[in-house]
Write a protein that holds these residues in place. Structure first.
Motif, PDB file in Angstrom:
ATOM      1  N   MET A   1       0.842  -1.186   0.000  1.00 53.39           N
ATOM      2  CA  MET A   1       0.000   0.000   0.000  1.00 53.39           C
ATOM      3  C   MET A   1       0.889   1.252   0.000  1.00 53.39           C
ATOM      4  SD  MET A   1      -3.270   0.384   2.403  1.00 53.39           S
ATOM      5  CE  MET A   1      -4.737   0.811   1.572  1.00 53.39           C
ATOM      6  N   ALA A   2       0.341   2.332  -0.455  1.00 54.66           N
ATOM      7  CA  ALA A   2       1.094   3.587  -0.497  1.00 54.66           C
ATOM      8  C   ALA A   2       0.199   4.732  -0.031  1.00 54.66           C
ATOM      9  CB  ALA A   2       1.577   3.855  -1.910  1.00 54.66           C
ATOM     10  N   LEU A   3       0.809   5.882   0.122  1.00 60.06           N
ATOM     11  CA  LEU A   3       0.080   7.072   0.538  1.00 60.06           C
ATOM     12  C   LEU A   3      -0.076   8.011  -0.643  1.00 60.06           C
ATOM     13  CD1 LEU A   3       1.910   7.661   3.911  1.00 60.06           C
ATOM     14  CD2 LEU A   3      -0.345   6.667   3.580  1.00 60.06           C
ATOM     15  N   LYS A   4      -1.023   8.938  -0.508  1.00 62.23           N
ATOM     16  CA  LYS A   4      -1.279   9.906  -1.568  1.00 62.23           C
ATOM     17  C   LYS A   4      -1.477  11.277  -0.941  1.00 62.23           C
ATOM     18  CE  LYS A   4      -4.356  11.005  -5.334  1.00 62.23           C
ATOM     19  NZ  LYS A   4      -5.499  10.639  -6.139  1.00 62.23           N
ATOM     20  N   ILE A   5      -0.964  12.305  -1.601  1.00 60.84           N
ATOM     21  CA  ILE A   5      -1.154  13.682  -1.157  1.00 60.84           C
ATOM     22  C   ILE A   5      -2.299  14.275  -1.975  1.00 60.84           C
ATOM     23  CG2 ILE A   5      -0.132  15.983  -1.016  1.00 60.84           C
ATOM     24  CD1 ILE A   5       2.603  14.607  -0.655  1.00 60.84           C
ATOM     25  N   ASP A   6      -3.294  14.816  -1.292  1.00 61.94           N
ATOM     26  CA  ASP A   6      -4.434  15.444  -1.952  1.00 61.94           C
ATOM     27  C   ASP A   6      -3.978  16.791  -2.523  1.00 61.94           C
ATOM     28  OD1 ASP A   6      -6.747  16.895  -2.617  1.00 61.94           O
ATOM     29  OD2 ASP A   6      -7.906  16.002  -0.990  1.00 61.94           O
ATOM     30  N   PRO A   7      -3.978  16.939  -3.844  1.00 66.10           N
ATOM     31  CA  PRO A   7      -3.486  18.181  -4.448  1.00 66.10           C
ATOM     32  C   PRO A   7      -4.343  19.403  -4.113  1.00 66.10           C
ATOM     33  CG  PRO A   7      -4.451  16.776  -6.117  1.00 66.10           C
ATOM     34  CD  PRO A   7      -4.412  15.979  -4.847  1.00 66.10           C
ATOM     35  N   THR A   8      -5.585  19.184  -3.732  1.00 71.35           N
ATOM     36  CA  THR A   8      -6.441  20.320  -3.379  1.00 71.35           C
ATOM     37  C   THR A   8      -6.174  20.820  -1.973  1.00 71.35           C
ATOM     38  OG1 THR A   8      -8.272  18.928  -2.578  1.00 71.35           O
ATOM     39  CG2 THR A   8      -8.272  19.528  -4.936  1.00 71.35           C
TER      40      THR A   8
ATOM     41  N   THR B   1       7.465   3.539  -4.852  1.00 74.29           N
ATOM     42  CA  THR B   1       8.550   3.474  -3.873  1.00 74.29           C
ATOM     43  C   THR B   1       8.109   3.731  -2.436  1.00 74.29           C
ATOM     44  OG1 THR B   1       9.112   5.785  -4.292  1.00 74.29           O
ATOM     45  CG2 THR B   1      10.304   4.127  -5.571  1.00 74.29           C
ATOM     46  N   CYS B   2       6.896   4.238  -2.245  1.00 73.74           N
ATOM     47  CA  CYS B   2       6.406   4.511  -0.885  1.00 73.74           C
ATOM     48  C   CYS B   2       6.159   3.215  -0.122  1.00 73.74           C
ATOM     49  CB  CYS B   2       5.105   5.320  -0.952  1.00 73.74           C
ATOM     50  SG  CYS B   2       4.352   5.623   0.669  1.00 73.74           S
ATOM     51  N   THR B   3       6.720   3.131   1.070  1.00 74.31           N
ATOM     52  CA  THR B   3       6.547   1.947   1.916  1.00 74.31           C
ATOM     53  C   THR B   3       5.720   2.268   3.157  1.00 74.31           C
ATOM     54  OG1 THR B   3       8.540   2.425   3.181  1.00 74.31           O
ATOM     55  CG2 THR B   3       8.799   1.033   1.217  1.00 74.31           C
ATOM     56  N   GLU B   4       5.184   3.493   3.214  1.00 79.59           N
ATOM     57  CA  GLU B   4       4.491   3.994   4.404  1.00 79.59           C
ATOM     58  C   GLU B   4       5.407   3.941   5.624  1.00 79.59           C
ATOM     59  OE1 GLU B   4       0.464   2.705   5.103  1.00 79.59           O
ATOM     60  OE2 GLU B   4       0.052   2.612   2.961  1.00 79.59           O
ATOM     61  N   CYS B   5       6.698   4.048   5.370  1.00 79.15           N
ATOM     62  CA  CYS B   5       7.749   4.054   6.403  1.00 79.15           C
ATOM     63  C   CYS B   5       7.822   2.757   7.193  1.00 79.15           C
ATOM     64  CB  CYS B   5       7.587   5.246   7.348  1.00 79.15           C
ATOM     65  SG  CYS B   5       7.838   6.836   6.544  1.00 79.15           S
ATOM     66  N   GLU B   6       7.267   1.705   6.650  1.00 82.12           N
ATOM     67  CA  GLU B   6       7.306   0.410   7.320  1.00 82.12           C
ATOM     68  C   GLU B   6       8.758  -0.007   7.524  1.00 82.12           C
ATOM     69  OE1 GLU B   6       5.511  -3.767   6.163  1.00 82.12           O
ATOM     70  OE2 GLU B   6       3.998  -2.173   6.175  1.00 82.12           O
ATOM     71  N   GLY B   7       9.112  -0.327   8.738  1.00 85.82           N
ATOM     72  CA  GLY B   7      10.470  -0.698   9.068  1.00 85.82           C
ATOM     73  C   GLY B   7      11.346   0.476   9.487  1.00 85.82           C
TER      74      GLY B   7
END
Length: 64
Positions: A1-8, A38-44
């Motif tokens: 899974m990854a994260l997303k930045i809301d552009p609005t 490449t986003c790992t949600e900082c896992e680890g």
């Protein structure tokens, strides 16, 4: 899974970009985006995603 930045909601403050351990946050025009590849949600690296704790705007960064 990854994260997303809301552009609005993104204000382009840049608080998140230099702290991303996978350098997945990049500037595109005047806002930032997260590379889902490449986003790992900082896992680890951290207990919760670093960008979530740094972003001053509630709800700006969410799970995809």
């Amino acid at each position: 899974m990854a994260l997303k930045i809301d552009p609005t909601l993104c204000t382009g403050c840049a608080d998140c970009e230099p702290e991303c351990p996978t350098t997945s946050i990049i500037k595109k025009k005047s806002i930032y985006i997260i590379d889902a590849e490449t986003c790992t949600e900082c896992e680890g690296d951290f207990k919760k995603p670093k960008c979530l704790s740094l972003c001053p705007i509630d709800g700006c960064i969410t799970a995809v």
